[in-house]
Design an enzyme around this catalytic site. Structure first.
Site, short mmCIF file in Angstrom:
data_model
loop_
_atom_site.label_atom_id
_atom_site.label_comp_id
_atom_site.label_asym_id
_atom_site.label_seq_id
_atom_site.Cartn_x
_atom_site.Cartn_y
_atom_site.Cartn_z
CG ASP A 72 14.32 4.98 -10.85
OD1 ASP A 72 15.28 4.08 -11.13
OD2 ASP A 72 14.66 6.20 -11.31
CE LYS A 80 17.62 2.24 -7.56
NZ LYS A 80 17.36 3.24 -8.87
CD GLU A 88 16.87 12.35 -10.93
OE1 GLU A 88 17.98 11.87 -11.29
OE2 GLU A 88 16.05 11.60 -11.17
CG HIS A 113 17.95 6.53 -4.25
ND1 HIS A 113 18.95 5.16 -4.07
CD2 HIS A 113 18.05 6.66 -5.75
CE1 HIS A 113 19.28 5.07 -5.49
NE2 HIS A 113 18.93 5.87 -6.29
C1 BG6 Z 1 19.37 6.23 -9.72
C2 BG6 Z 1 18.05 6.17 -10.43
O1 BG6 Z 1 19.29 4.99 -8.79
O2 BG6 Z 1 19.40 7.45 -9.12
C3 BG6 Z 1 17.89 7.41 -11.52
O3 BG6 Z 1 17.83 4.97 -11.27
C4 BG6 Z 1 18.20 8.77 -10.69
O4 BG6 Z 1 16.75 7.49 -12.31
C5 BG6 Z 1 19.31 8.65 -9.98
O5 BG6 Z 1 18.62 9.65 -11.55
C6 BG6 Z 1 19.58 9.65 -8.90
O6 BG6 Z 1 21.00 9.36 -8.10
P1 BG6 Z 1 21.79 10.76 -8.00
O7 BG6 Z 1 23.04 10.26 -7.32
O8 BG6 Z 1 22.19 11.22 -9.51
O9 BG6 Z 1 21.31 11.53 -7.11
#
Ligand code: BG6
Length: 466
Positions: free
Chosen positions: A237, A150, A218, A242
């Site tokens: 993104d 994705k 994050e 998600h």
């Molecule tokens: C990714 C994004 O799909 O998911 C990132 O491209 C993001 O920018 C990440 O940091 C977050 O995923 P996770 O599993 O680390 O929470």
């Protein structure tokens, strides 16, 4: 599990491969889920196998050197330009040679861990070079499949163009459109929890739920992904995929069966009915000075949205989505706030309502906040938390979602793939939000978001759960 696999990772020196995909292959090997395999990485950069693998070590805890050596022995690297058919022809010859040397059957899992801008050309080149063949043309006991990371496209139109390219060559059951959130243990537990516990379903609606908060915070910034990120931003993104998938899982109706296809039908039912209502965007200070970022960039690294799901169950219940980079901490969590009950106490009333919290990262935890009497006080009420720490009981590591994803793809489990119409509905929502040109505010790194976020909460009278 399948005992002859050629993993081909395109974008093997990139951030995703280094942080998640290659560690996932290491763990599959360690846990004896794969035996007879090779890992062939390819990317534009000139690198050796050692150079490709070295940074991966930082993302594996307590590395087992024997397993690492085994992985290294089975790994190859080839420099490749994704736009050059000639490079893919040579690449194919190399793949065949390696498969012969290693006595592999030629079952191929190709992972496109690249920007979706290249998906069309890559697909063309993979097909015409013969690296990935249409399943119908392969012998009965061999398989080829291709996983697209994705976000699938940049908007509704580009997603369509990519899909057309892919469908020209491959059967739908060879194509996997990935969203690793769906294979996170706690996330895949949401439907199970909702529909196997009779205490939840009667309360799971607008009569009892006041609002839902979904956060993906994050601590880290865009790192070396500036080129990609500046073109996409937070909405494309992580919200398009998600976060909307999380909304769909929380808001969906009961599926006929708790199986992939029935759940997917219900997720789509929700995605079709999501309505954007209001929102703000943010950009952290210093973002424009980072590598590959346009010094005048208007890309958001933060978004706060209010959405509604127009189904009878969710009548007027706001869903708040908040995400950002370089915030105070890493935290992916869903908070469901229940409505206030009538206060029957005579001296004090509960200061808070009930909350159900589903924490996805950094550790998986389900918890329910209830009101209880404070010992020694006749009418003093305190909120208490009943929690189940999923990660403490079952363990957790960052690459786990990708391990499950790869395992399921090898086993041809379609449930891990996002159906194209799901992607279409999600892009419709994002395209609509992008067109609104929401205001962009700056925020200091390490905070919860821009100052204007608090005005937004005040406007909607939301008490944000911290
Ligand atoms: C990714 C994004 O799909 O998911 C990132 O491209 C993001 O920018 C990440 O940091 C977050 O995923 P996770 O599993 O680390 O929470």
């Amino acid at each position: 599990m399948n005992d002859s696999i050629t993993f081909i990772v395109l974008g093997a020196t990139g951030d995703l491969a280094r942080r998640k995909l290659l560690p996932a292959i290491y763990y599959l090997l360690k846990e004896k889920q794969i035996y007879n395999f090779v890992l062939i990485g390819a990317a534009l950069s000139k690198a050796t196998v050692e150079e490709m693998l070295l940074p991966v070590r930082d993302y594996i805890k307590n590395i087992d050197e024997d397993i690492w050596q085994q992985l290294q022995k089975h790994t190859y690297y080839q420099q490749i330009n994704f736009l050059q058919q000639h490079d893919f022809m040579l690449f194919h010859k190399n793949i065949e040679k390696i498969e012969q040397q290693q006595y592999l059957m030629g079952n191929r899992l190709v992972y496109c861990a690249t920007s979706s801008k290249f998906f069309c050309e890559i697909t063309d080149n993979l097909a015409t070079s013969g690296i990935v063949k249409n399943q119908d043309t392969l012998d009965y006991d061999r398989w080829h499949c291709i996983v697209y990371e994705k976000p699938f496209g940049h908007d509704y139109v580009s997603a369509h163009q990519i899909n057309e390219c892919i469908e020209k060559y491959f059967e739908e059951d060879q194509i996997y459109r990935a969203d690793h959130y769906l294979t996170k243990e706690v996330v895949s537990n949401i439907t199970l929890m909702r529909f196997t516990n009779c205490v939840l379903e009667p309360l799971w609606n607008h009569k009892y739920i006041e609002h839902v908060q979904i956060e993906l915070n994050e601590e880290h910034g865009v790192g070396n992904r500036g080129r990609y990120y500046d073109d996409y931003g937070a909405l494309r993104d992580v919200v398009q995929n998600h976060m909307l998938e999380l909304v769909a899982l929380i808001a969906m109706e009961s599926p006929l069966k708790l199986t992939g296809e029935s759940i997917r039908e219900q997720r789509i039912y929700v995605l079709k009915r999501i309505r954007f209502s209001d929102g703000i965007r943010g950009q952290y200070k210093g973002y424009r000075d980072e590598q590959y970022i346009d010094p005048h960039s208007q890309t958001e690294t933060f978004a706060l949205l209010q959405l509604f799901v127009d189904t009878p169950r969710w009548k007027q219940v706001p869903f708040y989505l908040k995400t950002g980079k370089r915030l105070h901490k890493r935290d992916t969590v869903i908070h469901i706030r229940f409505k206030e009950v009538e206060c029957l106490l005579t001296k004090t009333c509960p200061s808070d309502t009930n909350w159900l919290t589903i924490r996805i990262a950094p550790e998986g935890v389900f918890s329910l906040t209830l009101n209880a009497k404070k010992p020694g006080h006749i009418e003093k009420v305190v909120p208490i938390e009943m929690s189940f720490c999923h990660s403490c009981k079952f363990g957790y590591r960052d690459s786990q979602a990708y391990e499950v994803l790869l395992k399921e793809v090898i086993l041809a489990q379609r449930s891990v793939s996002i159906r194209f119409d799901e992607i279409e509905f999600a892009w419709n929502i994002i395209d609509d939000i992008v067109a609104k040109k929401l205001p962009l505010y700056t925020y200091k790194q390490g905070l919860h978001g821009p100052q204007e976020m608090h005005d937004f909460f005040t406007k909607y009278n939301v008490r944000w759960k911290i």
